[in-house]
Scaffold this motif. Structure first.
Motif, PDB file in Angstrom:
ATOM      1  N   UNK A 200       0.824  -1.286  -0.270  1.00  0.00           N
ATOM      2  CA  UNK A 200      -0.004   0.044   0.093  1.00  0.00           C
ATOM      3  C   UNK A 200       0.742   1.217  -0.485  1.00  0.00           C
ATOM      4  N   UNK A 201       2.037   1.018   1.073  1.00  0.00           N
ATOM      5  CA  UNK A 201       2.696   1.801   1.001  1.00  0.00           C
ATOM      6  C   UNK A 201       4.179   1.907   1.632  1.00  0.00           C
ATOM      7  N   UNK A 202       5.191   2.413   1.667  1.00  0.00           N
ATOM      8  CA  UNK A 202       6.349   2.046   2.757  1.00  0.00           C
ATOM      9  C   UNK A 202       5.924   1.387   3.372  1.00  0.00           C
ATOM     10  N   UNK A 203       6.793   0.069   3.941  1.00  0.00           N
ATOM     11  CA  UNK A 203       6.501  -0.648   5.573  1.00  0.00           C
ATOM     12  C   UNK A 203       5.093  -0.874   5.242  1.00  0.00           C
ATOM     13  N   UNK A 204       3.914  -1.096   4.412  1.00  0.00           N
ATOM     14  CA  UNK A 204       2.334  -0.761   4.815  1.00  0.00           C
ATOM     15  C   UNK A 204       1.584  -2.066   3.934  1.00  0.00           C
ATOM     16  N   UNK A 205       1.462  -3.227   3.714  1.00  0.00           N
ATOM     17  CA  UNK A 205       1.084  -3.377   2.909  1.00  0.00           C
ATOM     18  C   UNK A 205      -0.331  -4.742   3.133  1.00  0.00           C
ATOM     19  N   UNK A 206      -0.959  -5.279   2.501  1.00  0.00           N
ATOM     20  CA  UNK A 206      -2.770  -5.530   2.472  1.00  0.00           C
ATOM     21  C   UNK A 206      -2.318  -7.212   2.045  1.00  0.00           C
ATOM     22  N   UNK A 207      -1.978  -7.617   2.683  1.00  0.00           N
ATOM     23  CA  UNK A 207      -2.517  -9.213   2.367  1.00  0.00           C
ATOM     24  C   UNK A 207      -4.397  -9.589   2.257  1.00  0.00           C
TER      25      UNK A 207
END
Lengths: 304, 204
Positions: A199-206
């Motif tokens: 999603x952005x740096x150091x943030x993810x959607x799983x």
């Protein structure tokens, strides 16, 4: 009896003297031999990766190196072989992050192709054609690529392009993996099946989860925390392991990695983490973990 | 002096006794390689001759072969280490032929046939003579093969590119066969004939 003792004695003496002499010469020449081996290795590595100030880190012994500059991965150098006309053709290839060839080098000393014909694959005039090409262009012109083969040495020329192309296929995917940070690798390991969307740096959607990474200064250095959120509640947290750089005091700060402390977070909302009791004797480390979770959550703005 | 000349010419190990042909064929593709290999053999031959002739009286007859092998292989290994450390390019080019000097017929033949029966001084001379004979012959053969087969002379891998004997046109299309084994056999035969011719003329 005498026939037995004298020959034995002579043979033993000869053996001892010879062994002594050899170990002396061996010790004298060993540093020089090792220096040469290292020099010639470094020489061929920087030959195919001609960038100022890069350092090479061995990943697979004698096969794969990663080229780093100031901690950033610039590319890789790999060694690959294929069957030539009368033996094995070995190529050393420098590859940048986009998968473009920087330079190809064929060491002459292990090349057993026909002198004057196949041997020409080791010459600059042939090898310079590879620079700047991508995998799908590394074919001979007669096979639909961009490389001019050597007249009367098609087998050797083709073998060289095969070695280069197959090597790229084998090792290019490794660049991604090698330039990953430890927590990116860890997240991949935590969710091996699912696709990870950044999603952005150091943030993810799983899938239906949000995963973020955050770090905070602890007692012995930075403590990195991976937080997995589901329905805005903490489903899982992972704290950096000692191999990944975790360096808190053994028996005190190190307790933040233990199940007893970690389980206190599960099911809580990140904004409620502040109320969790720290570990006695490890206040700084426990606060670092809590703050990492809270600050990381602020960073993603509480967004879903 | 007679020993020396005898070993060098009349009993030349390569051309007359036809010993060590395998290494001559393999190494004599360039003059630099031949010179390096020749020097290695001179060193090994001379020193193993010295040791073997000086211990010839205490060497039990039935144990002489293992002892010769130990002595020779010791010197070969020394040469191998030194070459790897200080002449890496040469060592790479000569490759397996350096360790194979252990079973080189010249070295072994001289140990068994000469050094184990003669004095130290004679053995030194014989070693130097045979070694020099081997080196010179190989150097000439290699020069012919390199000049015709590559168009250069005394090129050093990774260093001096060598003297260009012929023009560029020749360099692009040299007599390839001379670098390959047939060229080696032809050149050796040619030199053998030359020496025979000289000996016959002198005999008359």
């Amino acid at each position: 009896m005498k026939d037995f003792i004298k020959p034995t004695f002579v043979l033993v003496i000869v053996g001892i003297v010879s062994a002594g002499l050899l170990s002396f010469v061996y010790n004298k020449t060993l540093p020089e031999i090792e220096k040469r081996a290292k020099e010639s290795l470094n020489e061929s590595l920087s030959l195919v990766f001609p960038v100022e100030g890069v350092e090479f880190e061995n990943v697979i012994p004698d096969t794969l190196w990663v080229a780093k500059k100031d901690g950033n991965v610039l590319g890789i150098v790999f060694v690959n072989i294929s069957k030539g006309y009368s033996g094995i053709i070995k190529v050393v290839v420098g590859l940048d992050r986009e998968g473009k060839i920087l330079k190809v080098f064929v060491p002459k000393d292990v090349l057993t192709e026909t002198p004057g014909l196949g041997m020409k694959v080791a010459e600059e005039s042939f090898l310079k054609q590879f620079s700047g090409l991508k995998k799908e262009e590394v074919y001979l012109k007669k096979d639909g690529g961009k490389i001019d083969g050597i007249t009367a040495a098609t087998i050797s020329s083709r073998a060289t392009t095969n070695a280069v192309r197959n090597g790229i296929e084998k090792y290019f995917s490794k660049i991604e993996e090698l330039s990953m940070k430890w927590y990116e690798k860890r997240i991949k390991e935590l969710f091996p099946e699912d696709s990870i969307e950044m999603l952005k740096e150091n943030v993810w959607r799983i899938k239906d989860r949000i995963v973020y990474y955050s770090e905070e200064e602890g007692y012995g250095g930075k403590i990195g925390v991976i937080v997995v959120l589901k329905d805005k509640k903490i489903e899982k947290i992972y704290i950096q392991s000692p191999e990944e750089g975790f360096d808190e005091t053994e028996g005190f700060g190190s307790k933040v990695r233990e199940e007893e402390f970690i389980s206190k977070f599960i099911g809580k909302r990140p904004e409620d983490v502040k109320k969790i009791d720290g570990i006695t004797g490890a206040t700084i480390s426990s606060n670092a973990v809590k703050n990492a979770i809270i600050n990381g959550y602020k960073m993603i703005g509480g967004e879903k | 002096m007679k020993t020396f000349i005898n070993a060098l010419l009349d009993n030349n190990p390569v051309l007359v006794m036809a010993l060590g042909l395998c290494s001559v064929l393999a190494v004599s593709t360039s003059a630099y390689n031949a010179l390096g290999m020749g020097l290695a053999v001179i060193f090994i031959l001379t020193f193993s001759n010295i040791i073997i002739s000086s211990i010839r009286k205490v060497t039990p007859t039935n144990l002489r072969i293992p002892i010769f092998i130990i002595v020779i292989s010791t010197f070969v290994t020394i040469v191998d280490y030194v070459m790897k450390g200080y002449f890496p390019a040469l060592s790479k080019n000569l490759g397996v032929f350096v360790p194979l000097i252990v079973v080189n017929c010249i070295v072994f033949g001289k140990a068994e046939g000469y050094a184990s029966k003669n004095t130290v001084i004679d053995s030194i001379l014989d070693g130097l003579g045979s070694g020099l004979g081997y080196t010179l012959v190989m150097f000439f053969i290699a020069s012919v093969r390199e000049i015709l087969g590559q168009g250069t002379w005394m090129s050093i891998p990774g260093g001096f590119p060598g003297f260009k004997v012929f023009g560029e046109g020749f360099m692009n299309y040299p007599v390839l066969m001379m670098i390959l084994p047939p060229g080696g056999f032809l050149t050796i035969a040619f030199f053998m004939g030359l020496l025979k011719f000289y000996q016959m003329r002198r005999g008359k």
